[in-house]
Design a protein around this motif. Structure first.
Motif, PDB file in Angstrom:
ATOM      1  N   THR A  14      10.231   9.587   0.179  1.00 62.86           N
ATOM      2  CA  THR A  14       9.135   9.628   1.174  1.00 62.86           C
ATOM      3  C   THR A  14       7.975   8.844   0.585  1.00 62.86           C
ATOM      4  O   THR A  14       7.407   9.245  -0.446  1.00 62.86           O
ATOM      5  N   LEU A  15       7.665   7.697   1.221  1.00 64.30           N
ATOM      6  CA  LEU A  15       6.532   6.873   0.769  1.00 64.30           C
ATOM      7  C   LEU A  15       5.415   7.043   1.788  1.00 64.30           C
ATOM      8  O   LEU A  15       5.672   7.276   2.979  1.00 64.30           O
ATOM      9  N   GLU A  16       4.182   6.972   1.366  1.00 67.17           N
ATOM     10  CA  GLU A  16       3.038   7.199   2.270  1.00 67.17           C
ATOM     11  C   GLU A  16       1.985   6.137   2.046  1.00 67.17           C
ATOM     12  O   GLU A  16       1.904   5.539   0.964  1.00 67.17           O
ATOM     13  N   ARG A  17       1.186   5.924   3.037  1.00 68.53           N
ATOM     14  CA  ARG A  17      -0.051   5.149   2.840  1.00 68.53           C
ATOM     15  C   ARG A  17      -1.013   5.564   3.947  1.00 68.53           C
ATOM     16  O   ARG A  17      -0.597   6.061   5.002  1.00 68.53           O
ATOM     17  N   ALA A  19       8.379  22.830  -3.889  1.00 69.76           N
ATOM     18  CA  ALA A  19       8.479  21.507  -4.549  1.00 69.76           C
ATOM     19  C   ALA A  19       7.161  20.757  -4.340  1.00 69.76           C
ATOM     20  O   ALA A  19       6.637  20.126  -5.250  1.00 69.76           O
ATOM     21  N   ASN A  20       6.601  20.864  -3.155  1.00 71.72           N
ATOM     22  CA  ASN A  20       5.389  20.089  -2.866  1.00 71.72           C
ATOM     23  C   ASN A  20       4.136  20.741  -3.436  1.00 71.72           C
ATOM     24  O   ASN A  20       3.106  20.071  -3.600  1.00 71.72           O
ATOM     25  N   ASP A  72      -5.996  14.688   9.746  1.00 69.95           N
ATOM     26  CA  ASP A  72      -6.556  16.015   9.443  1.00 69.95           C
ATOM     27  C   ASP A  72      -5.669  17.159   9.948  1.00 69.95           C
ATOM     28  O   ASP A  72      -5.668  18.248   9.392  1.00 69.95           O
ATOM     29  N   ASP A 110       9.458  19.783   7.619  1.00 74.69           N
ATOM     30  CA  ASP A 110       8.464  18.821   7.127  1.00 74.69           C
ATOM     31  C   ASP A 110       7.157  18.983   7.893  1.00 74.69           C
ATOM     32  O   ASP A 110       6.066  18.969   7.325  1.00 74.69           O
ATOM     33  N   GLN A 111       7.264  19.234   9.218  1.00 71.60           N
ATOM     34  CA  GLN A 111       6.025  19.347  10.013  1.00 71.60           C
ATOM     35  C   GLN A 111       5.263  20.612   9.643  1.00 71.60           C
ATOM     36  O   GLN A 111       4.035  20.630   9.586  1.00 71.60           O
ATOM     37  N   ARG A 121       3.442  19.819   6.548  1.00 69.66           N
ATOM     38  CA  ARG A 121       2.289  18.930   6.808  1.00 69.66           C
ATOM     39  C   ARG A 121       1.129  19.739   7.353  1.00 69.66           C
ATOM     40  O   ARG A 121      -0.022  19.568   6.977  1.00 69.66           O
ATOM     41  N   SER A 160      -2.625  20.525   5.534  1.00 70.33           N
ATOM     42  CA  SER A 160      -3.598  19.585   6.141  1.00 70.33           C
ATOM     43  C   SER A 160      -5.009  19.993   5.727  1.00 70.33           C
ATOM     44  O   SER A 160      -5.274  21.170   5.446  1.00 70.33           O
ATOM     45  N   GLY A 211       0.795  -1.218   0.000  1.00 66.01           N
ATOM     46  CA  GLY A 211       0.000   0.000   0.000  1.00 66.01           C
ATOM     47  C   GLY A 211       0.829   1.269   0.000  1.00 66.01           C
ATOM     48  O   GLY A 211       0.290   2.367  -0.080  1.00 66.01           O
ATOM     49  N   PHE A 212       2.168   1.197   0.146  1.00 63.68           N
ATOM     50  CA  PHE A 212       2.966   2.432   0.158  1.00 63.68           C
ATOM     51  C   PHE A 212       3.112   2.959  -1.264  1.00 63.68           C
ATOM     52  O   PHE A 212       3.344   2.197  -2.195  1.00 63.68           O
ATOM     53  N   HIS A 213       2.945   4.255  -1.406  1.00 64.98           N
ATOM     54  CA  HIS A 213       3.166   4.862  -2.727  1.00 64.98           C
ATOM     55  C   HIS A 213       4.016   6.115  -2.521  1.00 64.98           C
ATOM     56  O   HIS A 213       4.021   6.702  -1.425  1.00 64.98           O
ATOM     57  N   LEU A 214       4.709   6.504  -3.570  1.00 60.35           N
ATOM     58  CA  LEU A 214       5.567   7.696  -3.449  1.00 60.35           C
ATOM     59  C   LEU A 214       4.692   8.903  -3.122  1.00 60.35           C
ATOM     60  O   LEU A 214       3.596   9.069  -3.662  1.00 60.35           O
ATOM     61  N   LYS A 215       5.151   9.734  -2.190  1.00 60.63           N
ATOM     62  CA  LYS A 215       4.350  10.907  -1.779  1.00 60.63           C
ATOM     63  C   LYS A 215       4.236  11.837  -2.981  1.00 60.63           C
ATOM     64  O   LYS A 215       5.239  12.228  -3.580  1.00 60.63           O
ATOM     65  N   GLY A 216       3.012  12.161  -3.335  1.00 60.86           N
ATOM     66  CA  GLY A 216       2.831  13.049  -4.480  1.00 60.86           C
ATOM     67  C   GLY A 216       2.773  14.495  -4.033  1.00 60.86           C
ATOM     68  O   GLY A 216       2.908  14.796  -2.852  1.00 60.86           O
TER      69      GLY A 216
END
Lengths: 179, 767, 173
Positions: free
Chosen positions: B470-473, A36-37, B549, A134-135, A138, A142, A2-7
């Motif tokens: 960085t991988l996420e799920r 970048a994000n 959230d 990073d925080q 995030r 959010s 289920g892990f995918h690269l963070k888009g």
């Protein structure tokens, strides 16, 4: 599993103004990570053009004696970095209320190599600060902030703060004495 | 990281105040009574719980005679005047509404704001802001039976300055007199008021019975001072003072103590510490931090009640002039000196180098055509102070370390490639250093360095590649939605070998191997007198659980290890270099499971034996206000692996490991009693290194008492046991430095027992 | 006490729908929107009973029908003042010159037609000669809680009102 690269997490606002010095290492890394994000977002140094104001309220570094050895000498320091920031829109609606990011690390100490340890403490505080980026991203991307930006008009309004940082404490030496 | 809940109790809106345009003589007054009549002179007589009410004042009484033309009001029979939130009651009072003067017999009064209350034989209202009371009993506690009060023959209350001045006042606590003073000022509320602060009583094995009565001087809005006369039965009177000054572009603090003659040692002892920060404009700013103490044992003998003093072995002083254009360029000129405090019962401490001066210039440009260019250049002159103390006669007068100067320039260029889920940052830099060292100039003790060259240089490249994903799920943590991340990281570092065995060591040491150091360019920290050869790859893996959230980080786990492709060839001096190919495992975990419960764990495990080389972990639980427990464990194997480049230390200092358990807590024992404590036990030495036991009692009637016992080592052989009692009387000088600040510093999460008294505004008292 | 010799006593004119005179008790009863004027004072009510005592002093009691009040109006042109008193019953005693209002009694002073001070109570005695009054609380008071309430405007405001009045008056005439 289920892990995918963070888009990319495109932010709803396009122009950000901030009182963080974007030419410092921390500021440059923050700008690079956010743009970048969220490719559609850029930083502007003209406040009137900005959709949102990323306001750093204060940052304080504190050194606490964590442990003593049997001779009564400091054996371990605890490094506390408190970074307090908020996100407002152009009219002063609060998108992200004042939030305190607290980073705590422990560092064994040895008073025979005071200056070397002082160098190590400063490098650790720098690494802790970069760790906050990073925080911050995030929090800004959010769903809570996204919703707040969508209906900003019914968010509480605060007077627009000036750019001056509050208590950026002077360099914390290990032997700081509190009378 | 924790979102901080702002206090959300009901609070008076700050902007509510009397309308400024209100002129007293334009206000209509309402007269109420069982009956009213008006005599020929126009005097209105109200009888039967009569009232004269006006927008800014209310007067009540059994009978009120009110002569409107002169504003004269005469009230008989449980009279009451309410104005500006101040209430005065008395059997008979005369008050003039226009001149705002009056006389009240046997008054009982409650003052506005957060000031106190009391009673007196007579009160003379001299003006709206000044009331003079005779034979007064005043207390800061407005509730029933106040725990403390001041009896005084005459008290002047200056309501606008929020200050009360009592002549020959006696302070009673629970009926017992604890303080007498011919002239005593006290605050009528919270503001900074000149006056006595809370006295602290106590005893300590160092100083005997001692009492400190801090006196606060509110000299001006931007500077104030506190005097700390402190009497110690074993030593005499130590005068302490603290001065603070603030201005638009500078703030400074001065702290100093002085004792004429210490009865134990017979000589003068003193200590001062000055900090001053000044912005000079055009990017320049100056910083001064000067500290000096009269002798090595000052802190051991006079450590007031803070551990922070006794543990000090170095008193750094520095003066710095710094400049920055707030964009790319910055620099500073710094003078840095140390006063080393030897512990005659412990081992000799080699005084560190003084840098007199150090000149530094840094140019940095981030994101310049995608490149990060940083150039740091410093020139420093290192002076090794000669030890001349009498704690270690054998070492006195000997030159232990060579003086010298060092020029370094480290310029690096990095090209970061950043994507939302990945980054790659190659970096190349050139580190150049030039040493001029006065190895041997004929002084005894330095012969063994005679052959070393005077000037040497070292030039070497430093190359590194940092990369990560960085991988996420979507996941869930304790039932609520979370995002779990997986962040692998690879960091390759290459630094060629240069023989540095003849180079001096001014300010460099072996850095602690931890998660941050694992991804750093040099295993040494400080001024990089040694740059280790490196051909190594560090692999790290971090996983985090974030609230879906809010993005708040609930739990993070991390693992790292370094793989060496070359053995270590550069050492500080004689220590054994590493030659195994794998580093220890670095393991870390940090969890803020709920707002009330958090856990952390950091470990360093030997890669072959899986045995722990360093480990620290702890748990902290804060169920409600004034209740917090934290337990932590710390272990480190043979920490004395630091180097002794000049062979200063006596041989045979066997490396020992240290292992310590620490419990700290504040817990409500009953509605009134609160326990607070900390206990550190060293498993390696099988004894306690520090213990604090405290009991706090929150009495009603506006007082709280603390008794705290503390035992800690002040030197290798000597421990200090101190017992302190503090009485806190709410409303009387509840401001001021709290000698118990140790509690907030040492007991993690400690909160003062007495809740902050809510500011009662003028509008909350109305009849 | 002997009553002071009446100066030029103003004559009293009473209008009403009906009048009934009782010679035996020497009382006369006026009923139906009664209006009594005497110099600068006028009284309006639904019923007025007057009588005379042996010394020739006039006494009167005015009452009002249910839901209405007796109103007394006293003009005082030099002070630009008008006093309006109301109550369920008004008694006038010629001997002392007092007027007593009982029941929902109010006395209001107007300056240039603008209301300034007032007194409200259950019973108010107005001493016409000394210009003083007494107000008592009681069961049927015009003020809350059976008490007496009075509003006193500051002298400065009253003087301002008088000054404005003078200016307007001077401007007109």
């Amino acid at each position: 599993c289920g892990f995918h690269l963070k888009g990319a997490t495109p932010l709803p606002f396009r122009a950000i103004y901030t009182n963080i010095n974007l030419d410092s290492e921390f500021g440059a890394r923050l700008r690079r990570t956010i743009t970048a994000n969220s490719p559609g977002t850029r930083f502007t140094d003209r406040r009137r053009e900005a959709d949102v104001y990323l306001h750093q309220i204060s940052e304080s570094q504190d050194l606490r004696q964590l442990a003593l050895d049997a001779d009564g000498r400091v054996e371990e320091y605890e490094l506390n970095l408190e970074f307090r920031f908020e996100l407002l829109d152009r009219e002063g609606h609060v998108l992200l209320p004042p939030t305190t990011l607290l980073s705590v690390r422990e560092l064994p100490y040895n008073d025979r190599i005071v200056q070397a340890k002082e160098g190590e403490i400063n490098r650790t505080f720098k690494d802790m600060r970069n760790g906050l980026i990073d925080q911050i991203l995030r929090r800004m991307s959010s769903p809570e902030v996204r919703a707040a930006y969508a209906n900003a008009s019914d968010r509480p309004v605060v007077p627009m703060p000036d750019d001056k940082l509050l208590d950026t404490s002077p360099p914390a030496g290990p032997a700081a004495i509190r009378p | 990281a924790q979102p901080s809940p702002d206090a959300n109790g009901m609070r008076m809106v700050g902007s509510l105040r009397l309308h400024p345009g209100l002129k007293a003589d334009e206000l209509p007054s309402f007269l109420i009574g069982d009956d009213i009549n008006r005599d020929a002179q126009g005097r209105v007589i109200l009888r039967g719980n009569a009232q004269v009410r006006r927008l800014d004042a209310v007067i009540k009484g059994d009978r009120i005679d009110y002569l409107e033309s002169t504003g004269e009001v005469d009230v008989r029979g449980n009279g009451l005047v309410v104005r500006d939130g101040n209430i005065v009651r008395g059997p008979h009072l005369r008050y003039n509404v226009d001149s705002e003067q009056g006389l009240v017999e046997q008054p009982r009064f409650w003052l506005g704001g957060s000031a106190g209350a009391g009673k007196a034989a007579e009160a003379e209202i001299l003006s709206r802001q000044h009331m003079r009371l005779k034979n007064v009993r005043y207390s800061g506690w407005t509730g029933p039976d106040p725990a403390w009060y001041i009896d005084s023959s005459r008290v002047d209350l200056y309501l606008d300055e929020n200050e009360g001045a009592a002549r020959n006042g006696v302070l009673y606590f629970k009926g017992a007199p604890i303080l007498y003073s011919p002239y005593l000022t006290f605050p009528l509320g919270k503001d900074r008021k000149t006056g006595f602060l809370l006295p602290t009583y106590g005893t300590s094995s160092n100083g005997g019975v001692e009492i400190t009565t801090p006196y606060y001087l509110n000299l001006a809005p931007n500077y104030d001072a506190t005097l700390y006369p402190r009497y110690l039965s074993k030593r005499g009177l130590l005068l302490g003072t603290e001065f603070r000054h603030l201005s638009a572009d500078s703030h400074s603090e001065l702290f100093g103590t002085y004792i004429m003659r210490d009865q134990q040692t017979g000589d003068k002892r003193w200590m001062y510490s000055v900090q001053h920060t000044q912005t000079l404009g055009k990017g320049f700013s100056a910083y001064l931090d000067a500290r000096k103490v009269s002798d090595d044992n000052y802190f051991r003998d006079f450590s007031s009640f803070g551990l922070t003093d006794a543990a000090i072995t170095y008193m750094p002083s520095q003066a710095m002039l710094s400049w920055s254009d707030n964009r790319y360029l910055s620099g500073f000129l710094q003078f840095y000196r140390y006063q080393t405090l030897q512990d005659s019962t412990g081992s000799f401490l080699a005084p560190p180098y003084d840098t007199l001066p150090k000149l530094s210039f840094t140019a940095q440009r981030y994101g310049w055509h995608g490149l990060d260019v940083v150039s740091e250049n410093t020139a420093a002159r290192f002076i090794a102070p000669i030890y001349r103390g009498d704690a270690f006669p054998g070492m006195s007068g000997q030159r232990l370390m060579p003086n010298g100067s060092r020029l370094t320039s480290y310029t690096s260029v990095a090209r970061p490639f950043i994507l939302p889920g990945a980054y790659l940052t190659p970096k190349i830099g050139l580190h150049m250093t030039q040493y001029e060292t006065e190895w041997f100039s004929g002084t005894p003790g330095m012969e063994k360095f005679a052959g070393r060259p005077h000037s040497q240089s070292r030039v070497l490249p430093i190359a590194s590649v940092d990369s990560g994903l960085t991988l996420e799920r979507d996941a869930s943590l304790f039932g609520n939605a979370a995002i779990q991340t997986l962040e692998p990281r690879l960091y390759y570092l290459y630094v060629p070998y240069r023989d540095q065995s003849d180079l001096p060591v001014f300010d460099t040491g072996l850095a602690t191997f931890n998660y941050q150091q694992a991804f750093d360019e040099n295993i040494f920290s400080g001024g990089w007198d040694r740059i280790a050869n490196a051909n190594q790859l560090t692999v790290g893996l971090t996983s985090r659980w974030l609230d879906a959230d809010t993005g708040f980080e609930r739990l993070s786990l991390s693992l790292a290890q370094r793989f060496y492709f070359d053995s270590q060839k550069v050492t500080l001096s004689s220590e054994t270099p590493r030659n195994d190919t794998q580093s220890d495992y670095l393991v870390g975990a940090k969890a803020a499971l709920t707002d009330k419960f958090s856990v952390y764990f950091d470990g360093l495990f030997d890669h072959e034996t899986q045995k722990r080389n360093r480990l620290s972990s702890g748990v902290r639980w804060t169920p409600k206000r004034l209740a917090t427990v934290s337990l932590s464990y710390r272990y480190e194997r043979d920490i004395n692996s630091y180097a002794d480049p000049y062979g200063v230390l006596p041989s045979g200092t066997v490396p020992t490991s240290r292992e310590q358990v620490s419990l700290s807590a504040q817990w409500p024992l009953s509605v009134r009693w609160y326990g607070v404590g900390r206990y550190d036990y060293s498993l390696a030495e099988k004894r306690s290194t520090q213990s604090i036991m405290g009991l706090e009692y929150r009495g009603d009637g506006g007082w709280a008492a603390r008794v705290v016992m503390q035992r800690y080592a002040v030197s290798a052989q000597k421990t200090n046991t101190a017992l302190f009692l503090q009485l806190e009387l709410t409303g009387l000088g509840s401001l001021g430095t709290d000698p118990m600040s140790l509690l907030t510093d040492r007991v993690i999460g400690y909160k003062p027992v007495t809740p902050p008294t809510p500011e009662k505004t003028v509008f909350e008292r109305y009849e | 006490q002997d009553t002071p010799a009446p100066k030029d006593e103003p004559d009293t004119v009473i209008l009403s729908d009906t009048l009934h005179y009782d010679d035996v008790n020497k009382t006369s009863t006026f009923t139906g929107n009664v209006i009594l004027t005497r110099g600068a004072m006028t009284l309006r009510g639904d019923k007025l009973v007057t009588r005379e005592d042996a010394q020739g002093n006039q006494f009167g009691t005015a009452t009002a029908d249910k839901g209405r009040v007796v109103t007394i109006r006293q003009e005082n042109p030099e002070k630009f003042e008008t006093i309006i008193a109301t109550g369920l019953q008004a008694d006038y005693a010629g001997s002392s010159g007092d007027i007593t209002l009982t029941g929902q009694a109010t006395v209001t002073r107007l300056i240039c037609g603008q209301a300034f001070d007032n007194v409200r109570g259950a019973r108010i005695i107005y001493h016409e000669k000394s210009g003083t009054y007494e107000a008592f609380g009681g069961q049927n008071s015009a003020a809350a809680g059976g008490r007496v309430r009075s509003l006193a405007q500051p002298q400065s405001r009253i003087d301002q009102a008088i000054a404005r009045c003078k200016a307007k008056k001077a401007g007109r005439s």
